[in-house]
Design a protein around this motif. Structure first.
Motif, PDB file in Angstrom:
ATOM      1  N   ARG A 163      14.297  -2.061  29.965  1.00 41.01           N
ATOM      2  CA  ARG A 163      13.348  -2.639  30.951  1.00 41.01           C
ATOM      3  C   ARG A 163      12.333  -1.651  31.567  1.00 41.01           C
ATOM      4  O   ARG A 163      12.784  -0.686  31.864  1.00 41.01           O
ATOM      5  CB  ARG A 163      13.973  -3.524  31.983  1.00 41.01           C
ATOM      6  CG  ARG A 163      14.851  -2.830  32.821  1.00 41.01           C
ATOM      7  CD  ARG A 163      15.449  -3.816  33.970  1.00 41.01           C
ATOM      8  NE  ARG A 163      16.172  -2.942  34.925  1.00 41.01           N
ATOM      9  CZ  ARG A 163      17.015  -3.566  35.893  1.00 41.01           C
ATOM     10  NH1 ARG A 163      17.023  -4.907  35.994  1.00 41.01           N
ATOM     11  NH2 ARG A 163      17.643  -2.720  36.699  1.00 41.01           N
ATOM     12  N   ASP A 164      11.300  -2.079  31.686  1.00 42.20           N
ATOM     13  CA  ASP A 164      10.498  -1.090  32.577  1.00 42.20           C
ATOM     14  C   ASP A 164       9.934   0.284  32.214  1.00 42.20           C
ATOM     15  O   ASP A 164       9.846   1.203  32.799  1.00 42.20           O
ATOM     16  CB  ASP A 164      10.827  -1.039  34.195  1.00 42.20           C
ATOM     17  CG  ASP A 164      11.059  -2.263  35.040  1.00 42.20           C
ATOM     18  OD1 ASP A 164      10.059  -3.067  34.565  1.00 42.20           O
ATOM     19  OD2 ASP A 164      11.725  -2.692  35.729  1.00 42.20           O
ATOM     20  N   PRO A 213      20.315  -6.063  34.535  1.00 36.23           N
ATOM     21  CA  PRO A 213      19.702  -7.360  34.330  1.00 36.23           C
ATOM     22  C   PRO A 213      20.516  -8.805  34.384  1.00 36.23           C
ATOM     23  O   PRO A 213      21.706  -8.498  34.254  1.00 36.23           O
ATOM     24  CB  PRO A 213      18.984  -7.276  33.172  1.00 36.23           C
ATOM     25  CG  PRO A 213      18.995  -5.923  32.519  1.00 36.23           C
ATOM     26  CD  PRO A 213      20.267  -5.387  33.417  1.00 36.23           C
ATOM     27  N   GLU A 248      16.785   1.633  33.756  1.00 37.89           N
ATOM     28  CA  GLU A 248      16.092   1.069  32.357  1.00 37.89           C
ATOM     29  C   GLU A 248      16.842   0.699  31.094  1.00 37.89           C
ATOM     30  O   GLU A 248      16.355  -0.310  30.691  1.00 37.89           O
ATOM     31  CB  GLU A 248      14.796   2.304  32.053  1.00 37.89           C
ATOM     32  CG  GLU A 248      14.016   2.328  33.087  1.00 37.89           C
ATOM     33  CD  GLU A 248      14.121   3.344  34.130  1.00 37.89           C
ATOM     34  OE1 GLU A 248      13.904   3.042  35.275  1.00 37.89           O
ATOM     35  OE2 GLU A 248      15.136   4.281  34.027  1.00 37.89           O
TER      36      GLU A 248
END
Length: 336
Positions: free
Chosen positions: A66-67, A43, A191
């Motif tokens: 994330r995701d 990120p 992730e």
């Protein structure tokens, strides 16, 4: 796992929904499992940080997810609850060892290493039922274990502190991952991202009052942990000096050099810890020389009071060695 398309011609000819489900399910089962890969950049919050900010994030135990699918948090909560709930309480008058083995990166080499390290250390130190293993896939299937994330590590450490007697019992930590000058890296595919620094780990152990401990860190630059974690009751062993890489961490390997030499070979034998470390470091040096690699220079610090808790644990060690498992890490010098 990549989605498996159905065979459209078969579905049309069959014209039976139930039959088509069977065909698609069978096709999916034949697909080999593909473990998570690191294919996307971290990120921006991490990539745009200054070196000083990266250290601050590692010191704070920063973790970014994330995701994730909507069901991920619940499934992970259940995995962690099962692992923590299974830990046995300490036995009064017995020096009990509590083993925490963690793979902080999802590359399967770390998942395999953490699993087997947990087994070897539990057997060696009479910690069956008092062992928690955290990590990603072993490369064969999705992991049934809680992920080796900083948050899960902290919960596991708190659970161990809850059931152990800090004045009598011992923490044995085995952590394996990629490393950096600021600590060990947490990276679950595309992730999960984060890190754990020596300062963070030292603060957590201090907060729980865990001074009697054997800490084994398998990562590049892991010597950075030794000064912060050393103490009279503490034994610390790292895979490399603070300015050196360690070797064997390719995703397809079964072991890193350090894990193979120390855990898979030396600690399986009924020999004292100092003899096991000496043998492992000699083996690592020989492998690095054979591969013409820059020496990793593993570090160690054994406190003056360590013998008091190590002696009763080693007195209960199994008298028979077990055989190494997996492909020898040195084989990676010849390629796959």
């Amino acid at each position: 796992m990549s989605p498996v398309p159905g065979n459209r011609a078969v579905l049309l000819r069959a014209a039976l929904g139930a039959a088509s489900c069977v065909i698609v399910a069978a096709s999916a089962q034949q697909q080999p499992y593909t473990p998570p890969k690191h294919t996307a950049p971290p990120p921006p919050a991490l990539t745009r940080s200054t070196p000083e900010e990266v250290v601050q994030q590692a010191d704070g135990g920063t973790q970014i997810e994330r995701d994730r699918p909507a069901s991920y948090a619940l499934a992970e909560h259940r995995r962690l609850s099962r692992a923590l709930g299974a830990v046995l309480p300490q036995r009064k008058g017995v020096v009990d060892a509590y083993v925490l083995s963690i793979a902080l990166d999802s590359d399967p080499v770390f998942g395999r290493e953490a699993r087997e390290a947990g087994k070897v250390l539990a057997r060696r130190y009479d910690a069956v039922g008092r062992t928690i293993t955290l990590g990603g896939s072993d490369g064969k299937a999705p992991s049934p274990l809680p992920m080796g994330s900083p948050a899960n590590f902290e919960a596991a450490l708190a659970r161990i502190a809850e059931v152990m007697d800090e004045q009598e019992d011992v923490l044995i930590l085995y952590a394996t991952s990629h490393g950096a000058p600021f600590g060990v890296v947490y990276n679950d595919g595309n992730e999960g991202f984060g890190a754990m620094s020596p300062r963070r780990l030292a603060a957590l152990l201090r907060a729980h009052g865990i001074e009697r401990r054997l800490l084994i860190i398998s990562a590049c630059y892991s010597g950075v942990f030794v000064p912060s974690l050393s103490g009279p009751h503490s034994a610390v062993i790292s895979a490399a000096a603070s300015d050196r890489s360690s070797f064997g961490c390719a995703a397809e390997n079964d072991w890193t050099f350090f894990g193979d030499a120390l855990v898979n070979r030396a600690l399986r034998k009924p020999q004292p810890l100092d003899a096991a470390v000496t043998a492992a470091l000699a083996e690592i040096a020989a492998w690095e020389s054979r591969g013409e690699l820059k020496p990793s220079l593993p570090q160690q610090s054994i406190g003056v009071e360590v013998r008091a808790w190590l002696k009763p644990l080693e007195a209960r060690m199994p008298k028979v060695a077990t055989q190494p498992v997996g492909r020898p890490s040195v084989d990676s010098l010849q390629g796959p």
